[in-house]
Motif scaffolding. Structure first.
Motif, PDB file in Angstrom:
ATOM      1  N   THR A 243       0.819  -1.206   0.000  1.00  0.00           N
ATOM      2  CA  THR A 243       0.000   0.000   0.000  1.00  0.00           C
ATOM      3  C   THR A 243       0.850   1.251   0.000  1.00  0.00           C
ATOM      4  OG1 THR A 243      -1.778  -1.127   1.176  1.00  0.00           O
ATOM      5  CG2 THR A 243      -1.774   1.281   1.260  1.00  0.00           C
ATOM      6  N   ARG A 244       0.456   2.209  -0.826  1.00  0.00           N
ATOM      7  CA  ARG A 244       0.997   3.566  -0.735  1.00  0.00           C
ATOM      8  C   ARG A 244      -0.180   4.476  -0.415  1.00  0.00           C
ATOM      9  NH1 ARG A 244       4.751   5.333  -5.428  1.00  0.00           N
ATOM     10  NH2 ARG A 244       6.223   4.151  -4.155  1.00  0.00           N
ATOM     11  N   PHE A 245      -0.269   4.861   0.840  1.00  0.00           N
ATOM     12  CA  PHE A 245      -1.405   5.611   1.372  1.00  0.00           C
ATOM     13  C   PHE A 245      -1.066   7.096   1.407  1.00  0.00           C
ATOM     14  CE2 PHE A 245      -3.553   6.678   5.689  1.00  0.00           C
ATOM     15  CZ  PHE A 245      -4.616   7.312   5.050  1.00  0.00           C
ATOM     16  N   VAL A 246      -1.902   7.918   0.761  1.00  0.00           N
ATOM     17  CA  VAL A 246      -1.718   9.361   0.742  1.00  0.00           C
ATOM     18  C   VAL A 246      -2.965  10.008   1.331  1.00  0.00           C
ATOM     19  CG1 VAL A 246      -1.234  11.393  -0.647  1.00  0.00           C
ATOM     20  CG2 VAL A 246      -0.233   9.185  -1.283  1.00  0.00           C
ATOM     21  N   ALA A 247      -2.805  10.788   2.393  1.00  0.00           N
ATOM     22  CA  ALA A 247      -3.916  11.423   3.093  1.00  0.00           C
ATOM     23  C   ALA A 247      -3.972  12.906   2.745  1.00  0.00           C
ATOM     24  CB  ALA A 247      -3.764  11.233   4.597  1.00  0.00           C
ATOM     25  N   LEU A 248      -5.140  13.377   2.321  1.00  0.00           N
ATOM     26  CA  LEU A 248      -5.328  14.760   1.890  1.00  0.00           C
ATOM     27  C   LEU A 248      -6.400  15.429   2.738  1.00  0.00           C
ATOM     28  CD1 LEU A 248      -5.559  14.158  -1.987  1.00  0.00           C
ATOM     29  CD2 LEU A 248      -3.500  14.347  -0.567  1.00  0.00           C
ATOM     30  N   GLY A 249      -6.263  16.754   2.932  1.00  0.00           N
ATOM     31  CA  GLY A 249      -7.335  17.460   3.623  1.00  0.00           C
ATOM     32  C   GLY A 249      -6.865  18.602   4.497  1.00  0.00           C
ATOM     33  N   ASP A 250      -7.603  18.804   5.594  1.00  0.00           N
ATOM     34  CA  ASP A 250      -7.364  19.921   6.500  1.00  0.00           C
ATOM     35  C   ASP A 250      -6.987  19.394   7.886  1.00  0.00           C
ATOM     36  OD1 ASP A 250      -9.819  19.003   7.499  1.00  0.00           O
ATOM     37  OD2 ASP A 250     -10.964  20.525   6.427  1.00  0.00           O
ATOM     38  N   SER A 251      -7.386  20.112   8.934  1.00  0.00           N
ATOM     39  CA  SER A 251      -6.983  19.748  10.292  1.00  0.00           C
ATOM     40  C   SER A 251      -7.465  18.367  10.714  1.00  0.00           C
ATOM     41  CB  SER A 251      -7.508  20.795  11.283  1.00  0.00           C
ATOM     42  OG  SER A 251      -8.927  20.907  11.189  1.00  0.00           O
TER      43      SER A 251
ATOM     44  N   VAL B 149      -6.026   6.594  -1.262  1.00  0.00           N
ATOM     45  CA  VAL B 149      -6.063   8.032  -0.975  1.00  0.00           C
ATOM     46  C   VAL B 149      -7.266   8.321  -0.089  1.00  0.00           C
ATOM     47  CG1 VAL B 149      -6.248  10.364  -1.937  1.00  0.00           C
ATOM     48  CG2 VAL B 149      -5.013   8.589  -3.198  1.00  0.00           C
ATOM     49  N   SER B 150      -7.067   9.131   0.933  1.00  0.00           N
ATOM     50  CA  SER B 150      -8.199   9.647   1.710  1.00  0.00           C
ATOM     51  C   SER B 150      -8.327  11.139   1.439  1.00  0.00           C
ATOM     52  CB  SER B 150      -8.004   9.391   3.212  1.00  0.00           C
ATOM     53  OG  SER B 150      -6.946  10.177   3.731  1.00  0.00           O
ATOM     54  N   LEU B 151      -9.568  11.599   1.337  1.00  0.00           N
ATOM     55  CA  LEU B 151      -9.834  13.008   1.070  1.00  0.00           C
ATOM     56  C   LEU B 151     -11.010  13.465   1.914  1.00  0.00           C
ATOM     57  CD1 LEU B 151      -9.583  15.681  -0.526  1.00  0.00           C
ATOM     58  CD2 LEU B 151     -11.027  14.651  -2.299  1.00  0.00           C
ATOM     59  N   TYR B 152     -10.760  14.446   2.770  1.00  0.00           N
ATOM     60  CA  TYR B 152     -11.839  15.087   3.515  1.00  0.00           C
ATOM     61  C   TYR B 152     -11.533  16.569   3.563  1.00  0.00           C
ATOM     62  CZ  TYR B 152     -15.233  15.997   7.284  1.00  0.00           C
ATOM     63  OH  TYR B 152     -16.283  16.464   8.038  1.00  0.00           O
ATOM     64  N   ALA B 153     -12.410  17.364   2.984  1.00  0.00           N
ATOM     65  CA  ALA B 153     -12.270  18.818   2.976  1.00  0.00           C
ATOM     66  C   ALA B 153     -13.649  19.421   2.768  1.00  0.00           C
ATOM     67  CB  ALA B 153     -11.312  19.272   1.877  1.00  0.00           C
ATOM     68  N   GLY B 154     -13.793  20.679   3.166  1.00  0.00           N
ATOM     69  CA  GLY B 154     -15.071  21.369   3.027  1.00  0.00           C
ATOM     70  C   GLY B 154     -15.623  21.856   4.354  1.00  0.00           C
ATOM     71  N   GLY B 155     -15.133  21.283   5.465  1.00  0.00           N
ATOM     72  CA  GLY B 155     -15.631  21.710   6.768  1.00  0.00           C
ATOM     73  C   GLY B 155     -15.347  23.170   7.054  1.00  0.00           C
ATOM     74  N   ASN B 156     -14.174  23.652   6.645  1.00  0.00           N
ATOM     75  CA  ASN B 156     -13.848  25.064   6.868  1.00  0.00           C
ATOM     76  C   ASN B 156     -14.699  25.983   6.004  1.00  0.00           C
ATOM     77  OD1 ASN B 156     -11.727  24.792   8.839  1.00  0.00           O
ATOM     78  ND2 ASN B 156     -10.445  23.970   7.216  1.00  0.00           N
TER      79      ASN B 156
ATOM     80  N   LEU C  43     -10.970   7.023  -0.416  1.00  0.00           N
ATOM     81  CA  LEU C  43     -11.866   7.129   0.724  1.00  0.00           C
ATOM     82  C   LEU C  43     -12.340   8.570   0.859  1.00  0.00           C
ATOM     83  CD1 LEU C  43      -9.971   5.132   3.511  1.00  0.00           C
ATOM     84  CD2 LEU C  43     -11.963   4.373   2.216  1.00  0.00           C
ATOM     85  N   LEU C  44     -13.639   8.780   0.880  1.00  0.00           N
ATOM     86  CA  LEU C  44     -14.243  10.085   1.113  1.00  0.00           C
ATOM     87  C   LEU C  44     -14.984  10.046   2.448  1.00  0.00           C
ATOM     88  CD1 LEU C  44     -15.737  10.674  -2.452  1.00  0.00           C
ATOM     89  CD2 LEU C  44     -13.447  11.269  -1.612  1.00  0.00           C
ATOM     90  N   PHE C  45     -15.220  11.206   3.020  1.00  0.00           N
ATOM     91  CA  PHE C  45     -15.873  11.292   4.328  1.00  0.00           C
ATOM     92  C   PHE C  45     -17.089  12.206   4.263  1.00  0.00           C
ATOM     93  CE2 PHE C  45     -11.566  10.134   5.124  1.00  0.00           C
ATOM     94  CZ  PHE C  45     -11.521   9.439   6.317  1.00  0.00           C
ATOM     95  N   THR C  46     -18.165  11.786   4.897  1.00  0.00           N
ATOM     96  CA  THR C  46     -19.253  12.726   5.143  1.00  0.00           C
ATOM     97  C   THR C  46     -18.868  13.594   6.342  1.00  0.00           C
ATOM     98  OG1 THR C  46     -20.373  11.126   6.565  1.00  0.00           O
ATOM     99  CG2 THR C  46     -21.043  11.203   4.243  1.00  0.00           C
ATOM    100  N   GLY C  47     -19.579  14.718   6.497  1.00  0.00           N
ATOM    101  CA  GLY C  47     -19.356  15.580   7.648  1.00  0.00           C
ATOM    102  C   GLY C  47     -20.098  15.066   8.869  1.00  0.00           C
ATOM    103  N   PHE C  48     -19.633  15.461  10.029  1.00  0.00           N
ATOM    104  CA  PHE C  48     -20.213  15.030  11.304  1.00  0.00           C
ATOM    105  C   PHE C  48     -21.574  15.681  11.540  1.00  0.00           C
ATOM    106  CE2 PHE C  48     -20.598  16.151  15.888  1.00  0.00           C
ATOM    107  CZ  PHE C  48     -20.891  14.877  16.354  1.00  0.00           C
TER     108      PHE C  48
END
Length: 276
Positions: free
Chosen positions: A9-17, A82-89, A120-125
């Motif tokens: 696996t080559r795991f790359v994590a993208l996003g914010d805090s 790849v994981s991607l979570y952004a948009g909360g800000n 991997l995408l994430f919904t918001g809390f």
């Protein structure tokens, strides 16, 4: 749906805090934080020591910044995951065009999927339990539904944060009431690994029952939170500055996860936080 994680696996994590690891302090690591993505990488490396991991996430980044600054470097790394979570800000701003945000997001996911990587995408809390952030609940629900549509369109996998009821417990949150606590990050790592159908060794002590907070103590805590966290956040918005303006990515290139990093033993998360 992701059926398995590739043998190498080559795991790359993208996003914010959220992905950088804010709320999970570790002074020994770059930017002083650890986070759920580190823990996922560590667990993947327990299965295959050849696993490589990069984390390009930086706190304070809005979705368009994540796309502009992180997606092409991630594509160049030839990731397998790849994981991607952004948009909360963006959602926290007074005004936001969610449809415009998702248009760019959709294109970013298409580019990431074109590499052949699992995404991997994430919904918001669901902030229903928060007296402050529940005002953004409707926006987040719209964002989530559009994220699910993007995932369906491109064959990505959704980590459905919206449905994780354990995060209604205030101890899952840092003292700023915006970022996950260490316990929250460990729990998220377990949730991500479960989505990947990957076994893990993460452990946490059970939480005791919540002790009711006296009204006076709650008022004092809210005043302290406003002074220490809300005030500085408002100042940054007025000045149009970001908490991550001087920071660089914690792990800018894919590298093996060091054995010393994963040899800390079982994770034990403290019970901290007073509420969101």
């Amino acid at each position: 749906m992701v059926e398995h994680v590739a043998a190498h696996t080559r795991f790359v994590a993208l996003g914010d805090s959220f992905t950088e690891g804010v709320g999970d302090p570790d002074p020994s690591l770059p930017n002083g934080v650890r986070g759920w993505a580190d823990r996922v990488a560590e667990q993947l490396a327990l299965t295959d020591p050849r696993t490589e991991y990069a984390n390009l996430a930086i706190r304070g980044r809005k979705l368009v910044q994540v796309i502009d600054e992180q997606v092409e470097p991630a594509v160049a790394m030839a990731p397998t995951l790849v994981s991607l979570y952004a948009g909360g800000n963006d959602i926290l701003r007074p005004r936001v065009d969610i449809d415009a945000l998702i248009a760019g997001y959709d294109d970013a996911v298409a580019r990431l999927r074109a590499t052949g990587a699992d995404v991997l995408l994430f919904t918001g809390f669901d902030s229903v339990a928060s007296r402050v952030f529940s005002r953004t609940r409707g926006r987040t629900a719209i964002y989530n539904e559009l994220v699910r549509e993007v995932a369906d369109r491109h064959g990505a996998t959704v980590v459905d944060y919206w449905r994780f009821d354990e995060y209604d417990d205030p101890r899952m949150w840092d003292v700023d009431r915006l970022h996950m606590s260490t316990r929250g990050h460990i729990t998220m790592a377990g949730r991500v690994l479960a989505t990947l159908r990957h076994e893990h060794t993460l452990e946490q002590d059970p939480l005791p029952a919540l002790v009711p907070v006296r009204r006076l103590d709650a008022v004092r805590a809210n005043a302290r939170w406003t002074r220490q966290h809300v005030g500085p956040w408002i100042v940054r918005r007025v000045r149009r500055t970001s908490s991550g303006r001087h920071l660089a990515p914690r792990r800018p290139v894919p590298t093996p996860v060091a054995v010393t990093t994963i040899a800390h033993g079982p994770d034990r998360a403290p019970s901290t936080g007073i509420g969101v």
